[in-house]
Design a protein around this motif. Structure first.
Motif, PDB file in Angstrom:
ATOM      1  N   VAL A 235       0.851  -1.190   0.000  1.00 29.98           N
ATOM      2  CA  VAL A 235       0.000   0.000   0.000  1.00 29.98           C
ATOM      3  C   VAL A 235       0.883   1.234   0.000  1.00 29.98           C
ATOM      4  N   ALA A 236       0.506   2.206  -0.793  1.00 28.89           N
ATOM      5  CA  ALA A 236       1.271   3.446  -0.869  1.00 28.89           C
ATOM      6  C   ALA A 236       0.698   4.471   0.110  1.00 28.89           C
ATOM      7  N   GLY A 237       1.470   5.506   0.360  1.00 29.06           N
ATOM      8  CA  GLY A 237       0.969   6.600   1.170  1.00 29.06           C
ATOM      9  C   GLY A 237       1.467   6.584   2.602  1.00 29.06           C
ATOM     10  N   SER A 238       1.293   7.729   3.249  1.00 32.57           N
ATOM     11  CA  SER A 238       1.811   7.900   4.600  1.00 32.57           C
ATOM     12  C   SER A 238       1.039   7.113   5.642  1.00 32.57           C
ATOM     13  N   ASN A 239      -0.171   6.651   5.298  1.00 34.16           N
ATOM     14  CA  ASN A 239      -0.988   5.921   6.258  1.00 34.16           C
ATOM     15  C   ASN A 239      -0.834   4.407   6.137  1.00 34.16           C
ATOM     16  N   GLY A 240       0.149   3.968   5.357  1.00 39.95           N
ATOM     17  CA  GLY A 240       0.329   2.540   5.148  1.00 39.95           C
ATOM     18  C   GLY A 240       0.606   1.771   6.429  1.00 39.95           C
ATOM     19  N   GLU A 241       1.415   2.357   7.318  1.00 40.09           N
ATOM     20  CA  GLU A 241       1.739   1.676   8.569  1.00 40.09           C
ATOM     21  C   GLU A 241       0.517   1.550   9.472  1.00 40.09           C
ATOM     22  N   ASP A 242      -0.363   2.556   9.437  1.00 38.94           N
ATOM     23  CA  ASP A 242      -1.589   2.471  10.224  1.00 38.94           C
ATOM     24  C   ASP A 242      -2.509   1.372   9.690  1.00 38.94           C
ATOM     25  N   LEU A 243      -2.597   1.281   8.363  1.00 38.42           N
ATOM     26  CA  LEU A 243      -3.396   0.205   7.783  1.00 38.42           C
ATOM     27  C   LEU A 243      -2.808  -1.157   8.153  1.00 38.42           C
ATOM     28  N   LEU A 244      -1.469  -1.268   8.067  1.00 33.14           N
ATOM     29  CA  LEU A 244      -0.805  -2.526   8.394  1.00 33.14           C
ATOM     30  C   LEU A 244      -1.066  -2.917   9.845  1.00 33.14           C
ATOM     31  N   ALA A 245      -1.070  -1.941  10.739  1.00 31.45           N
ATOM     32  CA  ALA A 245      -1.348  -2.225  12.141  1.00 31.45           C
ATOM     33  C   ALA A 245      -2.753  -2.784  12.318  1.00 31.45           C
ATOM     34  N   GLY A 246      -3.702  -2.242  11.541  1.00 32.12           N
ATOM     35  CA  GLY A 246      -5.063  -2.756  11.609  1.00 32.12           C
ATOM     36  C   GLY A 246      -5.166  -4.185  11.108  1.00 32.12           C
ATOM     37  N   VAL A 247      -4.457  -4.476  10.020  1.00 30.48           N
ATOM     38  CA  VAL A 247      -4.450  -5.847   9.478  1.00 30.48           C
ATOM     39  C   VAL A 247      -3.863  -6.815  10.500  1.00 30.48           C
ATOM     40  N   ARG A 248      -2.719  -6.444  11.072  1.00 33.39           N
ATOM     41  CA  ARG A 248      -2.063  -7.316  12.053  1.00 33.39           C
ATOM     42  C   ARG A 248      -2.965  -7.571  13.262  1.00 33.39           C
ATOM     43  N   GLY A 249      -3.552  -6.489  13.771  1.00 32.63           N
ATOM     44  CA  GLY A 249      -4.393  -6.633  14.945  1.00 32.63           C
ATOM     45  C   GLY A 249      -5.545  -7.585  14.722  1.00 32.63           C
ATOM     46  N   TRP A 250      -6.143  -7.517  13.527  1.00 31.09           N
ATOM     47  CA  TRP A 250      -7.277  -8.392  13.246  1.00 31.09           C
ATOM     48  C   TRP A 250      -6.839  -9.834  13.009  1.00 31.09           C
ATOM     49  N   LEU A 251      -5.872 -10.026  12.126  1.00 35.45           N
ATOM     50  CA  LEU A 251      -5.495 -11.389  11.748  1.00 35.45           C
ATOM     51  C   LEU A 251      -4.917 -12.169  12.920  1.00 35.45           C
ATOM     52  N   TYR A 252      -4.032 -11.558  13.681  1.00 40.58           N
ATOM     53  CA  TYR A 252      -3.404 -12.279  14.786  1.00 40.58           C
ATOM     54  C   TYR A 252      -4.417 -12.705  15.854  1.00 40.58           C
TER      55      TYR A 252
END
Length: 364
Positions: free
Chosen positions: A266-283
């Motif tokens: 994912v591009a953009g400055s909010n990519g790390e925030d999106l990644l944190a959301g993915v990790r939180g849900w999947l784990y």
């Protein structure tokens, strides 16, 4: 597999850099020494392996060690870049030999001839061209201007390029988030499954984000709004919400496919925030046996961009066991059908570039 090991299957043992003597090949494959020598000779005839040094003596004559030889063969990759296209040539180990920019008003033949020109400068044999749609005239898979061309989708090529970071023994689920959400599963350097759009499945509990399909609660609608999210505050909250929604949409895929790595591109400055959301849900939602070994990471910029990705995809296709065995079979069939000349002579392989404007070549 015993004595049924083909030359193409044998090559896969060398591809990760392993060095082996004939005796070690016999031990690893069950081939007889004669059969092992035949397979090694076939791979050497294709310039895929070469003797690198001699193994330590065990009391008799030192045995030759063979290894993958990536520098004699090359592939090209081409993809849109700016108003034109970027064409790069890479040896089959993935090292860039040179690249050039082609104007957007040039035809498909220029892509091929540019690739040939770069390859001829490096004195390597060009196997073919991996291509991602070029605005100056699209090429489909097949033979074009005397060169094998393979057209790839952006997601497929990008997934293979990203998967190279983790080794051939890792199953990688690549997910590109943008106007659509595309996923590809790569295992042992091959694309096993791919979709350019996960679709418009409704997500429970999500609302207020309108999608082109008319729904206000689908993953595509949420993901398409990521670029509009500003930094901090509401942008961070929206990005994490989208990440959790993406994780929700990926839960069934991760549980079923059991990847070792999930790459979120994912591009953009909010990519790390999106990644944190993915990790939180999947784990917290996939089975413990999967979550315990699962790595979730962000995609990285690929050197050379999509041209590199297209070349990487072509390399992986060209070096499969079936592709190598097919080349050997075609060579055998050609020799069987060719009449023996009265005065045979060796012919050198040359690339004609007459009449084609040669672009500036950038060498590495």
């Amino acid at each position: 597999m015993g004595s049924s090991y083909t030359a193409g299957q044998l090559f896969q043992l060398f591809r990760d850099g392993t060095q082996m003597t004939r005796s070690q090949v016999c031990a690893a494959t069950g081939l007889s020494r004669t059969a092992a020598s035949e397979r090694l000779d076939e791979l050497r005839s294709l310039a895929l392996i070469a003797p690198v040094k001699e193994a330590p003596s065990t009391g008799g004559r030192r045995a030759a060690l063979f290894a993958f030889a990536p520098t004699a063969l090359a592939v090209a990759g081409a993809a849109p870049a700016g108003d034109g296209a970027r064409v790069g040539v890479y040896d089959v180990g993935g090292s860039c030999l040179g690249w050039a920019e082609v104007g957007g008003d040039e035809g498909p033949s220029t892509l091929v001839e540019t690739a040939r020109s770069i390859a001829s400068q490096g004195a390597v044999h060009l196997l073919g061209l991996g291509l991602i749609a070029h605005g100056g005239g699209e090429l489909s898979s097949g033979a074009h201007h005397g060169l094998t061309v393979r057209a790839y989708g952006r997601t497929e090529a990008s997934a293979i390029a990203q998967a190279q970071r983790f080794g051939s023994d890792r199953r990688v689920l690549y997910c590109a988030v943008g106007r659509t959400t595309a996923c590809t599963l790569v295992a042992e350097r091959h694309v096993l499954w791919s979709t350019d759009d996960l679709g418009h499945a409704p997500l429970a509990g999500e609302s207020g984000v309108e999608c082109s399909c008319g729904s206000t609660s689908c993953l595509k609608g949420l993901a398409s709004n990521l670029q509009s999210a500003g930094p901090g505050g509401r942008g961070t909250a929206l990005s994490r919400q989208i990440g959790r929604s993406l994780g929700s949409g990926l839960t069934a895929l991760v549980s079923f496919l059991e990847p070792d790595v999930v790459v979120i591109d994912v591009a953009g400055s909010n990519g790390e925030d999106l990644l944190a959301g993915v990790r939180g849900w999947l784990y917290s939602h996939v089975h413990t046996s999967v979550a315990g070994t699962l790595s979730i990471t962000r995609g990285v910029a690929v050197d050379g961009g999509l041209a590199n990705a297209a070349a990487a995809a072509f390399i992986d296709e060209a070096l499969t066991a079936s592709s190598i065995d097919g080349r050997l079979q075609r060579r055998h069939d050609h020799r069987e059908a060719r009449p023996t000349p009265k005065n045979p002579c060796r012919q050198s392989l040359t690339f004609a570039v007459d009449g084609v404007r040669t672009p500036q070549i950038n060498r590495r």
